[in-house]
Motif scaffolding. Structure first.
Motif, PDB file in Angstrom:
ATOM      1  N   HIS A 152      -6.629 -13.336   0.115  1.00 54.78           N
ATOM      2  CA  HIS A 152      -6.073 -12.089   0.656  1.00 54.78           C
ATOM      3  C   HIS A 152      -5.711 -11.131  -0.475  1.00 54.78           C
ATOM      4  N   GLN A 153      -5.074 -11.671  -1.529  1.00 56.46           N
ATOM      5  CA  GLN A 153      -4.684 -10.815  -2.652  1.00 56.46           C
ATOM      6  C   GLN A 153      -5.920 -10.267  -3.368  1.00 56.46           C
ATOM      7  N   ASP A 154      -6.989 -11.102  -3.509  1.00 61.86           N
ATOM      8  CA  ASP A 154      -8.215 -10.639  -4.148  1.00 61.86           C
ATOM      9  C   ASP A 154      -8.881  -9.527  -3.345  1.00 61.86           C
ATOM     10  N   LEU A 155      -8.858  -9.649  -1.996  1.00 59.43           N
ATOM     11  CA  LEU A 155      -9.428  -8.594  -1.141  1.00 59.43           C
ATOM     12  C   LEU A 155      -8.684  -7.276  -1.352  1.00 59.43           C
ATOM     13  N   ILE A 156      -7.352  -7.340  -1.394  1.00 57.55           N
ATOM     14  CA  ILE A 156      -6.559  -6.112  -1.595  1.00 57.55           C
ATOM     15  C   ILE A 156      -6.854  -5.521  -2.979  1.00 57.55           C
ATOM     16  N   ASP A 157      -6.995  -6.410  -3.994  1.00 57.75           N
ATOM     17  CA  ASP A 157      -7.275  -5.924  -5.352  1.00 57.75           C
ATOM     18  C   ASP A 157      -8.656  -5.286  -5.447  1.00 57.75           C
ATOM     19  N   GLU A 158      -9.646  -5.813  -4.695  1.00 58.21           N
ATOM     20  CA  GLU A 158     -10.989  -5.247  -4.726  1.00 58.21           C
ATOM     21  C   GLU A 158     -11.048  -3.875  -4.066  1.00 58.21           C
ATOM     22  N   LEU A 159     -10.161  -3.607  -3.120  1.00 54.54           N
ATOM     23  CA  LEU A 159     -10.132  -2.302  -2.450  1.00 54.54           C
ATOM     24  C   LEU A 159      -9.452  -1.238  -3.300  1.00 54.54           C
ATOM     25  N   GLN A 160      -8.634  -1.656  -4.276  1.00 57.04           N
ATOM     26  CA  GLN A 160      -7.864  -0.693  -5.062  1.00 57.04           C
ATOM     27  C   GLN A 160      -8.762   0.248  -5.887  1.00 57.04           C
ATOM     28  N   PRO A 161      -9.815  -0.254  -6.587  1.00 53.09           N
ATOM     29  CA  PRO A 161     -10.678   0.686  -7.343  1.00 53.09           C
ATOM     30  C   PRO A 161     -11.353   1.717  -6.454  1.00 53.09           C
ATOM     31  N   LEU A 162     -11.799   1.314  -5.229  1.00 53.87           N
ATOM     32  CA  LEU A 162     -12.403   2.274  -4.302  1.00 53.87           C
ATOM     33  C   LEU A 162     -11.409   3.361  -3.926  1.00 53.87           C
ATOM     34  N   ARG A 163     -10.171   2.956  -3.684  1.00 50.11           N
ATOM     35  CA  ARG A 163      -9.150   3.937  -3.298  1.00 50.11           C
ATOM     36  C   ARG A 163      -8.882   4.910  -4.448  1.00 50.11           C
ATOM     37  N   LEU A 164      -8.812   4.389  -5.684  1.00 46.75           N
ATOM     38  CA  LEU A 164      -8.571   5.264  -6.842  1.00 46.75           C
ATOM     39  C   LEU A 164      -9.741   6.227  -7.063  1.00 46.75           C
ATOM     40  N   GLU A 165     -10.989   5.727  -6.845  1.00 50.15           N
ATOM     41  CA  GLU A 165     -12.166   6.587  -7.009  1.00 50.15           C
ATOM     42  C   GLU A 165     -12.148   7.739  -5.999  1.00 50.15           C
ATOM     43  N   ILE A 166     -11.786   7.424  -4.745  1.00 51.10           N
ATOM     44  CA  ILE A 166     -11.725   8.460  -3.709  1.00 51.10           C
ATOM     45  C   ILE A 166     -10.630   9.466  -4.037  1.00 51.10           C
ATOM     46  N   MET A 192     -12.216  12.135   3.018  1.00 53.72           N
ATOM     47  CA  MET A 192     -11.090  11.702   3.862  1.00 53.72           C
ATOM     48  C   MET A 192     -11.521  10.614   4.815  1.00 53.72           C
ATOM     49  N   ALA A 193     -12.779  10.717   5.321  1.00 52.71           N
ATOM     50  CA  ALA A 193     -13.279   9.662   6.211  1.00 52.71           C
ATOM     51  C   ALA A 193     -13.400   8.344   5.459  1.00 52.71           C
ATOM     52  N   GLU A 194     -13.932   8.412   4.206  1.00 53.03           N
ATOM     53  CA  GLU A 194     -14.044   7.182   3.416  1.00 53.03           C
ATOM     54  C   GLU A 194     -12.658   6.599   3.114  1.00 53.03           C
ATOM     55  N   PHE A 195     -11.727   7.502   2.790  1.00 54.99           N
ATOM     56  CA  PHE A 195     -10.363   7.027   2.504  1.00 54.99           C
ATOM     57  C   PHE A 195      -9.736   6.373   3.742  1.00 54.99           C
ATOM     58  N   SER A 196     -10.025   6.955   4.932  1.00 55.08           N
ATOM     59  CA  SER A 196      -9.500   6.374   6.185  1.00 55.08           C
ATOM     60  C   SER A 196     -10.077   4.984   6.417  1.00 55.08           C
ATOM     61  N   VAL A 197     -11.410   4.803   6.086  1.00 56.24           N
ATOM     62  CA  VAL A 197     -12.021   3.470   6.249  1.00 56.24           C
ATOM     63  C   VAL A 197     -11.329   2.453   5.336  1.00 56.24           C
ATOM     64  N   ILE A 198     -11.092   2.851   4.064  1.00 59.58           N
ATOM     65  CA  ILE A 198     -10.420   1.928   3.126  1.00 59.58           C
ATOM     66  C   ILE A 198      -9.037   1.544   3.652  1.00 59.58           C
ATOM     67  N   GLN A 199      -8.299   2.540   4.142  1.00 55.34           N
ATOM     68  CA  GLN A 199      -6.947   2.255   4.650  1.00 55.34           C
ATOM     69  C   GLN A 199      -7.001   1.345   5.872  1.00 55.34           C
ATOM     70  N   THR A 200      -7.991   1.589   6.768  1.00 56.45           N
ATOM     71  CA  THR A 200      -8.111   0.762   7.979  1.00 56.45           C
ATOM     72  C   THR A 200      -8.454  -0.677   7.609  1.00 56.45           C
ATOM     73  N   ILE A 201      -9.371  -0.846   6.621  1.00 58.95           N
ATOM     74  CA  ILE A 201      -9.720  -2.209   6.184  1.00 58.95           C
ATOM     75  C   ILE A 201      -8.494  -2.902   5.604  1.00 58.95           C
ATOM     76  N   THR A 202      -7.718  -2.181   4.784  1.00 58.48           N
ATOM     77  CA  THR A 202      -6.511  -2.764   4.181  1.00 58.48           C
ATOM     78  C   THR A 202      -5.527  -3.216   5.255  1.00 58.48           C
ATOM     79  N   VAL A 203      -5.326  -2.351   6.274  1.00 60.70           N
ATOM     80  CA  VAL A 203      -4.389  -2.700   7.353  1.00 60.70           C
ATOM     81  C   VAL A 203      -4.881  -3.920   8.110  1.00 60.70           C
ATOM     82  N   ASN A 204      -6.218  -3.972   8.413  1.00 67.29           N
ATOM     83  CA  ASN A 204      -6.749  -5.108   9.170  1.00 67.29           C
ATOM     84  C   ASN A 204      -6.673  -6.405   8.358  1.00 67.29           C
ATOM     85  N   VAL A 205      -6.956  -6.308   7.055  1.00 65.36           N
ATOM     86  CA  VAL A 205      -6.834  -7.522   6.229  1.00 65.36           C
ATOM     87  C   VAL A 205      -5.396  -8.030   6.230  1.00 65.36           C
TER      88      VAL A 205
END
Length: 794
Positions: A152-166, A192-205
């Motif tokens: 779970h922690q690795d999944l959250i860490d992998e999403l962080q670079p995408l969020r910073l890039e956006i 904003m749509a891509e950022f919303s997808v990242i946030q939704t994935i984070t919430v679901n994880v």
């Protein structure tokens, strides 16, 4: 005088009384022996018939309690090594229970207890195996849970670079010109749509991980299949949303982690199987615990029945024993009562009146004679041994009176001291030859009074001594000095010591005369000499007081001069750091200007999101500049040398000094390290201590200015319990041996430009703070200055 003793003596009467008391004692002993013999037979019955049952019951009950405690400990244990130890202890307890049951094999309840014990052993063996299996399952479950947390922690860490890039792309679009507004708006919507997808994935994880944690935590209260149905739905939802990230090459690791994560928690997977096995094992453990408790309860009921039978038997035997004891006590009390009556009669008539009373009278007579009353009336009479002692005591008193009278007169006449004896009225009884010689009398008779032997000037004083309220009669002693005129016309001083004493039944007074003429003359000479010396010392003391006042005025002038010199040194340090201070203040001012310009641009473009951040950073820069200026202003204030010492936190003083010297250190690229990061309280003055530290830091900056490695360190050294030792050392070349002994002398310096007052002023301030300052070297050869301060004591 010796008298013969008849046969009616005290010894014969005491012998007869002792024989009678011995006969009565033997009678009491025989009766007691018979009674105790009967009690011994009844106690043997208790020991042989009832005690084995009670002992076995007690052992069974104690072993049962130990077994319950061991089973509880086994249930609470999760350590495999400790599990074996507890199991071994349970086996030993079961062996003890078996031995206790074998000891009551002759009882009616033995077969029932034996069969229950065998069934108990079988259930305990099963219970131990189930607990071991539970520990194994929980260990596997804990490992699986940790793996889920890491994934779970690795999944959250992998999403962080995408969020910073956006976020970076969004900041770039916000800074584009307004001419590309249409394309700009389209790109912002996509981002904003891509950022919303990242946030939704984070919430679901996070929600999926929370569902898994709840299922593990509440696996015994909730339905596991229902929980994993909800987890399956959440996994499908997460997979559906995560497909939108397949276009990003950088999400390959994320997709692999997500697949591994979902495979581990999917229904009918490894986690669900472990949870189901754990629940089944817990149900079996609960059932086995219930069976063991029922069997232990049944065994305790049988033990209580055995104890009840033994108690009834003991109660019957107790009744018989009480009757035997009551009869034996009745006989013993009767014999003892007769013995007491006879003892009282013998004590009163034989011992009390015939011996004790007469011995008390004899003791009183002996005490009177021992206190010196030889005229005492001896009351002890009789024809036995005590009467003979009374007659001999009377004869002894007569002989002692005759010896005392003759010895006292011989002692007074033959002594070298001058002695006079008289009665309480002052009538002279004896004057030895030495006293006659000093008083210049040929003979003194009993018609003389003591005050007639001396000059008329002492008549009234001596007469007052022998009155009822005089000091001699009140205190029993008195001394005085009188002056007589000798034949040659010179004065003769005599010291008279009066003491009262008892001779026979009469109180007397003895007067001892001592010639103190030489001592008196010496005393008068010393008095005149002391008067002369006193006058000389008085004049000298006045001169010393005048000199002290002059020294105080001079000392005040020196302190004022030293304060001015210290203030000048402060100003010199402030002047040395002004250039670096201007640079230190210029950087925050430039940063504030940049932040204000950015805020104006944001206001022009109506982008208010970053305004609070800019204002906060501007406020921090202003606070930093204000703190730096306040520190310089406080340091530059003039301090009084008479200010009392107080509690000072050395850590705060070091921080303030580092702030003032930090700007200069940055300019010359010098590293300053403070290893004291904890409160350290000393008895000192904060501003003066800061001045010492600043002087030392400035000297260290000058020492390392031309070195490749520029480093200054502040440490605490080992010290006595009532002291604090600090050391400031640098990476420079250290002190030159030729000048190290002169560094505390004013105007001595090793710098090209300098007054040579820094260390001298530091030494003066340390003297005011009642501390010490030392010079040393560190291990690399650099200069080290050690400060020793008094620790603050409440």
């Amino acid at each position: 005088m010796i008298r013969c003793v008849k046969n009616n003596t005290i010894g014969n009467r005491l012998t007869s009384a002792i024989i009678l008391m011995a006969f009565l004692t033997i009678s009491v002993s025989v009766i007691a022996a018979l009674t105790w013999q009967q009690l011994s037979q009844q106690i043997g019955t208790i020991t042989n018939d009832n005690m084995p049952t009670l002992r076995s019951s007690y052992r069974l009950e104690r072993s049962t309690a130990e077994l319950q405690a061991a089973l509880t400990a086994l249930d609470m244990n999760t350590n495999p090594l400790k599990h074996k130890t507890i199991k071994k202890n349970i086996v030993s307890i079961l062996n003890a229970i078996r031995q206790s049951i074998d000891n009551i094999s002759s009882l009616y309840y033995y077969p029932k207890i034996k069969s229950g014990q065998q069934l108990l052993i079988a259930n305990i063996d099963s219970y131990i195996a189930l607990l071991q299996q539970r520990n194994t399952l929980r260990f596997s479950l804990k490992q699986t849970e940790n793996t889920i947390k890491w994934l779970h922690q690795d999944l959250i860490d992998e999403l962080q670079p995408l969020r910073l890039e956006i976020e970076w792309q969004m900041m770039q679009l916000l800074n584009t010109p307004q001419q590309l507004q249409l394309k700009h708006d389209t790109n912002i919507k996509n981002i904003m749509a891509e950022f919303s997808v990242i946030q939704t994935i984070t919430v679901n994880v996070n929600e999926l991980h929370q569902l898994i944690e709840d299922s593990i935590l509440h696996r015994q209260q909730n339905d596991i299949n229902t929980s994993f149905d909800a987890i399956a739905k959440k996994i499908l939802q997460l997979n559906k949303i995560s497909k939108q990230l397949n276009n990003y090459p950088s999400t390959i690791t994320y997709r692999q982690l997500q697949q591994e994560f979902t495979q581990l928690v999917t229904p009918n997977g490894h986690l669900q199987k472990l949870l189901i096995q754990d629940n089944i094992n817990n149900i079996k453990i609960t059932q086995t615990q219930r069976n063991i408790r029922n069997q232990l309860t049944q065994q305790e009921n049988i033990i209580q029945t055995l104890v009840g039978h033994a108690d009834n038997a003991l109660a019957k035997l107790n009744g018989k024993t009480r009757r035997s004891i009551w009869i034996g006590n009745l006989i013993l009390f009767g014999v003892v009562f007769i013995t007491i009556i006879l003892s009282v009669i013998l004590s009163i008539y034989l011992v009390g009146r015939g011996i004790v009373k007469r011995l008390n009278l004899l003791g009183q007579d002996l005490q009177a004679i021992a206190s010196g009353n030889l005229n005492a009336n001896i009351q002890t009479t009789g024809v036995d041994e005590i009467g003979i002692l009374g007659d001999n005591l009377r004869y002894f008193c007569q002989q002692m009176q005759e010896i005392q009278n003759s010895n006292a007169l011989n002692l007074i006449n033959n002594t070298q001291a001058s002695i006079i004896t008289c009665d309480l009225n002052g009538a002279v009884e004896s004057v030895n030859p030495q006293a006659l010689k000093q008083l210049n009398f040929c003979n003194v008779t009993k018609k003389h009074q003591v005050w007639n032997l001396f000059n008329s000037s002492t008549l009234t004083t001596l007469q007052h001594l022998f009155t009822a309220n005089g000091p001699l009669m009140t205190n029993g002693a008195y001394n005085m000095t009188v002056k007589l005129v000798a034949k040659n016309g010179h004065g003769l001083y005599l010291r008279l010591d009066f003491r009262t004493f008892t001779q026979g039944n009469d109180d007397k007074v003895i007067i001892t005369m001592t010639d103190i003429t030489e001592q008196e003359n010496t005393t008068r000479w010393l008095e005149s000499t002391v008067a002369e010396k006193t006058q000389s010392l008085t004049i000298r003391n006045q001169q010393l007081r005048d000199e002290i006042e002059d020294r105080k005025r001079i000392e005040g002038d020196l302190i004022e001069t030293q304060d001015e010199l210290i203030q000048a040194a402060k100003m010199a340090v402030v002047g040395q750091t002004m250039t670096s201070l201007a640079h230190e203040l210029n950087q925050p001012l430039s940063a504030i200007s940049t932040r204000i310009f950015s805020a104006k641009l944001a206001l022009d473009h109506k982008k208010y999101e970053n305004l609070p951040t800019n204002l906060t950073k501007i406020d921090d820069l202003v606070t930093r500049m204000s703190k730096l200026i306040i520190n310089f202003r406080n340091f530059a204030k003039k301090q009084s040398a008479t200010k009392p010492l107080s509690k000072v936190d050395i850590q705060d003083s070091i921080k303030q000094a580092l702030i003032l010297v930090e700007s200069r250190a940055k300019v010359q690229k010098t590293t300053m390290v403070n290893t004291i990061d904890y409160p350290l309280y000393a008895l000192a003055d904060q501003v003066q201590l800061e001045q010492i530290l600043i002087n030392l830091l400035v000297n260290s900056c000058d020492a390392v200015a031309n070195c490749k490695q520029r480093e200054i360190t502040i440490i605490q050294l080992n010290s006595p319990s009532n002291k604090i030792r600090l050391a400031v050392y640098d990476s420079g070349d250290g002190f030159d041996a030729a000048i190290i002994n002169k560094l505390f002398i004013p105007f001595t310096t090793t710098k090209d430009v300098g007054l040579g007052l820094g260390l001298s002023i530091c030494g003066s301030i340390m003297t005011r703070l009642k501390g010490e300052i030392f010079l040393a070297s560190n291990l690399t050869g650099g200069a080290m200055v050690v400060l020793e301060l008094n620790k603050y004591d409440k």
